[in-house]
Design a protein around this motif. Sequence first.
Motif, PDB file in Angstrom:
ATOM      1  N   ALA A  46       0.828  -1.210   0.000  1.00 18.03           N
ATOM      2  CA  ALA A  46       0.000   0.000   0.000  1.00 18.03           C
ATOM      3  C   ALA A  46       0.861   1.260   0.000  1.00 18.03           C
ATOM      4  CB  ALA A  46      -0.923   0.006   1.226  1.00 18.03           C
ATOM      5  N   PRO A  48       2.506   4.540  -0.742  1.00 13.19           N
ATOM      6  CA  PRO A  48       2.040   5.599  -1.660  1.00 13.19           C
ATOM      7  C   PRO A  48       3.071   6.018  -2.705  1.00 13.19           C
ATOM      8  CG  PRO A  48       2.536   6.511   0.504  1.00 13.19           C
ATOM      9  CD  PRO A  48       2.619   5.016   0.651  1.00 13.19           C
ATOM     10  N   SER A  51       3.178   3.155  -7.829  1.00  8.95           N
ATOM     11  CA  SER A  51       1.909   3.064  -8.552  1.00  8.95           C
ATOM     12  C   SER A  51       1.345   1.668  -8.370  1.00  8.95           C
ATOM     13  CB  SER A  51       2.127   3.339 -10.041  1.00  8.95           C
ATOM     14  OG  SER A  51       2.888   2.297 -10.636  1.00  8.95           O
ATOM     15  N   TRP A  52       0.018   1.546  -8.617  1.00  6.80           N
ATOM     16  CA  TRP A  52      -0.591   0.226  -8.510  1.00  6.80           C
ATOM     17  C   TRP A  52       0.014  -0.732  -9.535  1.00  6.80           C
ATOM     18  CZ3 TRP A  52      -2.726  -3.045  -5.487  1.00  6.80           C
ATOM     19  CH2 TRP A  52      -3.353  -4.176  -6.012  1.00  6.80           C
ATOM     20  N   TYR A  74      -4.706  -0.941  -0.626  1.00  3.56           N
ATOM     21  CA  TYR A  74      -4.155   0.152  -1.440  1.00  3.56           C
ATOM     22  C   TYR A  74      -5.193   1.268  -1.599  1.00  3.56           C
ATOM     23  CZ  TYR A  74      -1.810   2.476  -5.363  1.00  3.56           C
ATOM     24  OH  TYR A  74      -1.204   3.394  -6.183  1.00  3.56           O
ATOM     25  N   GLY A  75      -6.446   0.888  -1.829  1.00  2.66           N
ATOM     26  CA  GLY A  75      -7.503   1.888  -1.925  1.00  2.66           C
ATOM     27  C   GLY A  75      -7.741   2.601  -0.604  1.00  2.66           C
ATOM     28  N   TRP A  76      -7.725   1.840   0.507  1.00  3.84           N
ATOM     29  CA  TRP A  76      -7.906   2.424   1.839  1.00  3.84           C
ATOM     30  C   TRP A  76      -6.815   3.452   2.132  1.00  3.84           C
ATOM     31  CZ3 TRP A  76     -11.441   2.254   5.780  1.00  3.84           C
ATOM     32  CH2 TRP A  76     -11.025   2.589   7.059  1.00  3.84           C
ATOM     33  N   ASN A  77      -5.592   3.154   1.684  1.00  2.00           N
ATOM     34  CA  ASN A  77      -4.469   4.054   1.928  1.00  2.00           C
ATOM     35  C   ASN A  77      -4.632   5.384   1.209  1.00  2.00           C
ATOM     36  OD1 ASN A  77      -1.735   4.867   2.696  1.00  2.00           O
ATOM     37  ND2 ASN A  77      -1.226   4.490   0.552  1.00  2.00           N
ATOM     38  N   HIS A  78      -5.468   5.423   0.191  1.00  2.49           N
ATOM     39  CA  HIS A  78      -5.714   6.692  -0.490  1.00  2.49           C
ATOM     40  C   HIS A  78      -6.774   7.536   0.229  1.00  2.49           C
ATOM     41  CE1 HIS A  78      -3.276   4.907  -3.588  1.00  2.49           C
ATOM     42  NE2 HIS A  78      -3.318   6.020  -4.288  1.00  2.49           N
ATOM     43  N   LEU A  79      -7.361   6.950   1.266  1.00  5.65           N
ATOM     44  CA  LEU A  79      -8.313   7.692   2.092  1.00  5.65           C
ATOM     45  C   LEU A  79      -7.711   8.073   3.437  1.00  5.65           C
ATOM     46  CD1 LEU A  79     -11.529   5.538   1.474  1.00  5.65           C
ATOM     47  CD2 LEU A  79     -10.911   7.690   0.367  1.00  5.65           C
ATOM     48  N   LEU A  82      -0.794   6.217   5.672  1.00  2.00           N
ATOM     49  CA  LEU A  82      -0.155   4.904   5.753  1.00  2.00           C
ATOM     50  C   LEU A  82       0.568   4.793   7.097  1.00  2.00           C
ATOM     51  CD1 LEU A  82       0.474   2.270   4.141  1.00  2.00           C
ATOM     52  CD2 LEU A  82       2.649   3.328   3.535  1.00  2.00           C
TER      53      LEU A  82
END
Length: 487
Positions: A46, A48, A51-52, A74-79, A82
Amino acid sequence: MKKLYSIITAVSLAVSGVLGVYMFCQRFALLHLGLLYDELYSMATAFPGFSWAYIWREMLLKDVNLPLYNFILYGWNHLFPLTPFYMRLLSALVSAATVPLVWFLAPRRWSPIQRFIFTALMAGSFALVQFAGVIRAYSFAVLAVSAFTLQALSLLDLLSTRKKPSTKRWAAFFFTGLFAAYLHYFSSALFFITALLIFFYACYFKTGRKTVFWGTAAVFACWLPWVYHTVTLMSAPGSSWWYATPPLQASFEIAQFLFGSDRLLGGLVILTVLAGTSILFAYKKTLLLRTDFILPLGQNLILLGVVAAVSHKYNLWLDRYFLAAMPSFLLLLAYALFHLQARHKILIVLLPLLLMGWIGEHWEFVHNAKQEPTGLKNALTHLTQVEKRHTLLVDTAKTGYPTAALQVMYTFYAPKNYALELIPLTVQNRELAFTGEKLPVLIPVCSVQHLIFTETTYGLEEAREPLIFAPDICILSAKPGRIIEND
């Protein structure tokens, strides 16, 4: 006497409810702890700074673990940031959500007491509480297994009356199964075992055979590419499986991990024998139609058979892997407790006694929990602050994770903005350990066996006693040794 039984039942259920609520809340009590070694890998996926596409190509495709949880993380980390707290929070929320989920997904024919017993066990299980916030797929796998198991019971209720379940019900079951199939291999196995048992019942009731067969085949077809990928990785030259605890010893450790101390295990064995004997005598002519009993029993027995078969090649008798099977274990235990309560009402007192025992196990775990469960932080602090190292060798052969992930994992605890280069140890570059600036060798998952493996594989000997940090990380200062070829 009837009034006395009613009072005992009411008090037992009330106490169990309080204990269950307490353990439900305890899922959020350990979010401050440091990271386990495997959690570091989850954090790396995850990260940042990547990239995915890079994470997918350089980490997930080079690892045998199923990727869905890492995608979600990974999606949660964008909210959220980390940090261990926020990454743990995701798992804890999912673990907490499983408790009301099992209440609402329970079959309609269940009495309120049967529904309550299963929900209380899911809320109060100290193993589920202990791993609720771990940054791995376990909480998600438990939720998925709980969901498709209870969905399966509702499907079997309809099949038993020769009614065709709606397309919506079947779709929910197969979608949950696909979700489970990409979370953890044990939840994958449990889904296909559950589908197999439904197929047997569908054949018996002569209803829904084609639907369950082709629906399961579709899920399997979606899952098969990753299985092929995993088999390819595990079969590659030089690959190895590090876990080798003898099955008998591991089985006892797994039972303790899931259910508690020797005393608790002994009590559960007695309870199982009493309930099993009573169930066999009470329903000997209709036992196969008792799906609340047969489904979880079949799930557990077949899973154990599959694990035993696979373990001839790769030993899977590892305690935390069986967390995914906890809903099945607890469903069987809930049926045993409900049966004893229905036939011998005073035995409902076993439920609060069991929950109190689990709370005792939880308190002991909290008391012994370490702020930093792995020695990696202290090892890196020593290397960067005491020895002022900027480059070190890492024995990656037994780590189980790709090099791209290791660079993030091992520098997670390094000082901020500290230039630290990790070089995977190989036979070709082993001389870096004893020539020039003599790079130290960091050995993760360190044990006597791993230390011997490193020394004999790469031709190194100890220049001085290895530095040990906690039970799992060591630093080797090496001198030239003899390479021993592994057969």
